[in-house]
Design an enzyme around this catalytic site. Structure first.
Site, short mmCIF file in Angstrom:
data_model
loop_
_atom_site.label_atom_id
_atom_site.label_comp_id
_atom_site.label_asym_id
_atom_site.label_seq_id
_atom_site.Cartn_x
_atom_site.Cartn_y
_atom_site.Cartn_z
N TYR A 18 32.19 -6.29 3.88
CA TYR A 18 31.86 -7.65 4.15
C TYR A 18 32.04 -8.74 3.23
O TYR A 18 32.87 -9.55 3.23
CB TYR A 18 30.22 -7.83 4.97
CG TYR A 18 29.92 -9.12 4.99
CD1 TYR A 18 30.67 -9.97 5.97
CD2 TYR A 18 29.20 -9.68 3.83
CE1 TYR A 18 30.34 -11.26 6.20
CE2 TYR A 18 28.65 -11.06 4.12
CZ TYR A 18 29.34 -11.81 5.27
OH TYR A 18 28.91 -13.18 5.36
N ASN A 54 19.85 -7.70 11.11
CA ASN A 54 20.32 -7.34 9.54
C ASN A 54 19.66 -8.19 8.72
O ASN A 54 19.19 -7.81 7.64
CB ASN A 54 21.81 -7.59 9.42
CG ASN A 54 22.67 -6.47 10.31
OD1 ASN A 54 22.40 -5.17 9.93
ND2 ASN A 54 23.28 -6.96 11.28
N ASN A 56 21.26 -18.07 2.31
CA ASN A 56 20.38 -17.33 3.30
C ASN A 56 20.02 -18.02 4.60
O ASN A 56 18.86 -18.72 4.40
CB ASN A 56 19.32 -16.45 2.86
CG ASN A 56 19.76 -15.40 1.89
OD1 ASN A 56 20.36 -15.79 0.79
ND2 ASN A 56 19.82 -13.92 2.18
N PRO A 85 20.04 0.61 -1.30
CA PRO A 85 21.40 0.61 -2.24
C PRO A 85 22.01 -0.78 -2.03
O PRO A 85 22.25 -1.20 -1.04
CB PRO A 85 22.30 1.97 -1.61
CG PRO A 85 21.32 2.82 -0.84
CD PRO A 85 20.26 1.99 -0.25
N SER A 112 30.50 -17.18 1.69
CA SER A 112 29.28 -16.63 1.66
C SER A 112 28.85 -16.38 0.06
O SER A 112 29.78 -16.21 -0.47
CB SER A 112 29.37 -14.89 2.21
OG SER A 112 28.04 -14.36 1.94
N LYS A 129 35.34 -11.66 2.72
CA LYS A 129 35.08 -13.15 2.41
C LYS A 129 35.64 -13.27 0.99
O LYS A 129 36.44 -14.55 0.91
CB LYS A 129 33.51 -13.36 2.19
CG LYS A 129 32.64 -13.34 3.59
CD LYS A 129 33.09 -14.46 4.45
CE LYS A 129 32.02 -14.66 5.61
NZ LYS A 129 32.66 -15.49 6.70
N LYS A 177 29.68 -9.95 10.22
CA LYS A 177 28.67 -10.20 8.96
C LYS A 177 27.74 -9.26 8.97
O LYS A 177 27.11 -9.36 7.80
CB LYS A 177 28.44 -11.67 9.42
CG LYS A 177 27.28 -11.70 10.54
CD LYS A 177 26.69 -13.05 10.70
CE LYS A 177 25.60 -12.93 12.04
NZ LYS A 177 24.87 -14.06 11.97
N TYR A 203 27.50 -19.98 1.83
CA TYR A 203 26.23 -20.17 2.31
C TYR A 203 25.34 -19.03 1.56
O TYR A 203 25.77 -18.16 1.01
CB TYR A 203 25.90 -19.61 3.49
CG TYR A 203 26.78 -20.19 4.68
CD1 TYR A 203 27.64 -21.39 4.34
CD2 TYR A 203 27.17 -19.51 5.87
CE1 TYR A 203 28.60 -21.85 5.36
CE2 TYR A 203 27.82 -20.09 6.75
CZ TYR A 203 28.73 -21.20 6.60
OH TYR A 203 29.66 -21.76 7.42
N GLY A 225 28.16 -19.16 17.80
CA GLY A 225 27.26 -18.35 17.11
C GLY A 225 26.16 -19.20 16.43
O GLY A 225 26.03 -20.04 16.62
#
Length: 339
Positions: A149, A198, A179, A293, A125, A153, A85, A177, A11
């Site tokens: 999501y 996304n 961004n 939202p 995250s 996490k 994710k 993390y 990834g």
């Protein structure tokens, strides 16, 4: 010979971390089901590093497939990236996210324990902070989640914390993390999302390269300097270096530590668009759209703990982020499918 196992190693973040580890002299195995990645990424990583990487196709929910890797290779540490994710998708498909992310991690830990491998770097995250009451966000901030999501996490963090309480000989780092953006300076590996991106940077890049007509900026009435959302963007090469440091930290430390990986600086959406256009001399048409939202006004890290525990800090600038993002996209307009 010992190996570092990267789940989701093909990834975006996994491939950059694989490159950093190979360049540091580690032997690396990637275990990936390629649901949102490409074998071409690993081929390019091997070429850039001038070193081999072992690639195994498999799903972390498949206990037999994972066990086969541990049985064949002497794994010393696991860096766990594998996971779904996309926030919007998680809202529509919560069971899929909990099955893949949470159940998959439990399966992984069960196999690790069976083979007495108890060093784990987990890809967490900043979403575990929810809508933080105060910025910059420290690791001691309260945790919550606003979507499945983020909840997945957070659940995994709780599971790993409970695991270490029960079995103190584990060593685990939870890397939160902010961004990730950018790409390796070679332009050979980068972010290649399936379908509509996304995240902001690949969307900007795809507009700039002509794949999409314009960028939608969701909201310009937030309580921020220019009204658009502010985030902590971190170069993926810096992020990969953070994983290397976390892995080295676990060589001499047990227990569990949660560590932010961010720059400590917030940039707005318009800051990113303007920097991308200016540095790369390309147009990025955009339109203002209604707020989404669940989006929050401002989110950036307090990165002091990473410096204290890992000796790590972000080195790359905003100009580096947008320049490397554009180099990757312009050289690979259709991502890895070009290869």
């Amino acid at each position: 010979m010992t190996y570092v196992l990267l789940t989701g190693g093909a990834g975006y973040i996994g491939s950059h971390t694989a490159l950093a580890l190979l360049r540091a002299g580690y032997q690396v195995i990637s275990f990936d089901n390629y649901s949102n990645s490409s074998t071409a990424a690993l081929q390019r990583v091997a070429q850039l590093a001038g070193a081999d990487i072992i690639s195994v196709s498999g799903d972390i929910r498949d206990e037999a497939a994972l066990s086969a890797v541990f049985r064949q290779y002497q794994v010393s540490t696991v860096v766990h990236f594998a996971g779904l994710k996309a926030v919007g998708e998680s809202v529509a498909m919560p069971l899929h996210y909990y099955d893949n992310n949470v159940a998959g991690t439990v399966t992984l830990c069960r196999v690790m324990r069976e083979f007495k491998v108890k060093k784990l770097v987990f890809s967490s995250s900043a979403t575990v902070y929810g809508d933080a009451k105060k910025v910059p966000i420290a690791e001691t901030s309260s945790r919550s989640a606003t979507n499945p999501y983020g909840q997945s996490k957070l659940m995994i963090e709780h599971i790993l914390e409970d695991l270490v309480k029960a079995e103190p000989d584990w060593g685990i780092t939870l890397l939160r993390y902010f961004n990730p953006v950018g790409a390796d300076s070679s332009g050979q590996i980068g972010e290649d999302p399936n379908g509509i991106p996304n995240n902001l940077m690949p969307f900007i890049s795809q507009v700039a390269v002509g794949k999409r007509d314009k960028l939608s900026i969701f909201g310009d009435d937030y309580p921020t300097p220019d009204g658009t959302g502010v985030r902590d963007y971190i170069h993926v090469v810096d992020l990969a270096a953070g994983h290397l440091k976390a892995l080295q930290y676990l060589e001499t430390n047990q227990g569990i530590a949660a560590i932010n990986l961010g720059t400590g600086t917030g940039y707005s959406v318009l800051d990113m668009v303007k920097a991308f256009s200016s540095v790369n001399n390309v147009d990025v048409p955009y339109q203002i759209a209604p707020r989404r939202p669940g989006d929050i006004a401002s989110c950036y890290a307090m990165p002091d703990k990473a410096l204290k525990l890992l000796g790590w800090r972000a080195e790359k600038t905003l100009d580096d982020m947008v320049r490397d993002s554009w180099r990757w996209q312009s050289q690979n307009p259709d991502g890895y499918s070009d290869s």
